[in-house]
Design a protein around this motif. Sequence first.
Motif, PDB file in Angstrom:
ATOM      1  N   THR A   1       0.824  -1.207   0.000  1.00 55.12           N
ATOM      2  CA  THR A   1       0.000   0.000   0.000  1.00 55.12           C
ATOM      3  C   THR A   1       0.859   1.258   0.000  1.00 55.12           C
ATOM      4  O   THR A   1       0.490   2.267  -0.617  1.00 55.12           O
ATOM      5  N   HIS A   2       2.008   1.219   0.684  1.00 57.97           N
ATOM      6  CA  HIS A   2       2.903   2.381   0.685  1.00 57.97           C
ATOM      7  C   HIS A   2       3.341   2.707  -0.744  1.00 57.97           C
ATOM      8  O   HIS A   2       3.385   3.881  -1.145  1.00 57.97           O
ATOM      9  N   ARG A   3       3.662   1.695  -1.504  1.00 56.59           N
ATOM     10  CA  ARG A   3       4.092   1.907  -2.891  1.00 56.59           C
ATOM     11  C   ARG A   3       2.976   2.540  -3.720  1.00 56.59           C
ATOM     12  O   ARG A   3       3.205   3.481  -4.478  1.00 56.59           O
ATOM     13  N   VAL A   4       1.763   2.027  -3.579  1.00 57.65           N
ATOM     14  CA  VAL A   4       0.629   2.553  -4.341  1.00 57.65           C
ATOM     15  C   VAL A   4       0.328   3.991  -3.944  1.00 57.65           C
ATOM     16  O   VAL A   4       0.114   4.868  -4.799  1.00 57.65           O
ATOM     17  N   LEU A   5       0.304   4.267  -2.652  1.00 61.64           N
ATOM     18  CA  LEU A   5       0.009   5.622  -2.179  1.00 61.64           C
ATOM     19  C   LEU A   5       1.070   6.615  -2.656  1.00 61.64           C
ATOM     20  O   LEU A   5       0.746   7.707  -3.130  1.00 61.64           O
ATOM     21  N   THR A   6       2.321   6.236  -2.537  1.00 65.08           N
ATOM     22  CA  THR A   6       3.408   7.136  -2.914  1.00 65.08           C
ATOM     23  C   THR A   6       3.423   7.414  -4.411  1.00 65.08           C
ATOM     24  O   THR A   6       3.629   8.555  -4.843  1.00 65.08           O
ATOM     25  N   GLU A   7       3.177   6.385  -5.205  1.00 68.01           N
ATOM     26  CA  GLU A   7       3.267   6.538  -6.653  1.00 68.01           C
ATOM     27  C   GLU A   7       2.039   7.195  -7.261  1.00 68.01           C
ATOM     28  O   GLU A   7       2.162   8.050  -8.148  1.00 68.01           O
TER      29      GLU A   7
END
Length: 254
Positions: free
Chosen positions: A141-147
């Motif tokens: 989820t961190h990757r999706v939110l950041t990107e």
Amino acid sequence: MVTRPASPSSRARLASARGTPRPDRQMAILLAAEKLFAQHGYHGVSIRQIAEEAQVPLALVGYYYGPKSELFHAIFEHWQGTIQERLALLQQVLAGPPTEAFLRQVVEAFVRPVLVQRASTEGEYYAQLVGRELARQTPETHRVLTEFFDPLAHSFIDAIHAARPGHDRARAAWAYQFALGALLHHITDHRAPTLSRGRNQVCAPEAAALLVDFITAGIAAVMPLPSSLSPSPTASPSPRRRAPSPSTTSRRQA
């Protein structure tokens, strides 16, 4: 969607399973994963279950998407068009003539494309997935939110800040988060018929304007205009301050 190439040995093993290439199988896998992740959570679903839901050979899931984390990411990549539409509408608002309706127009750009997306065939599962999974603190989820979502958030926070001079950006960030909460609840909650005793339907089209009114009024309440800039019946429209260029910093505000 970018297809990841398989190794020569993998291609040989998959030849009989794949037969003639069928792009619809790749989409079937994506939609099956979206549905199952929405219903059971990312960690509650196996690749085998996704293959069974998509009615494809198990090997095809890895062939097209690689590990499960990449498949999760691909779902949000698939929906990136809605994010781009929201940003394009926001840029139209920022480029338009000064108007007292500036804040409402910013909210319209934030809300309307999401409601159109939610009304689509796939939109219900995607809305459930966003509401269920993106609140979790995981590497996926961190990757999706950041990107995908943090740049969107910063652009709208900057626009809210520009709409309400005299307040610092930190308050605009709070206003954005409150607005996001209202939007997410509206697209994920299924109790509208129950709470209205049968008079309202889930995500009914007529609720869109009410949601925009609600969010606009909420932001205006926590970020009121200075008294000298407040509109009066005889006052001409106040010029708005231009928002800075959309920020691409990775600070979490989604």
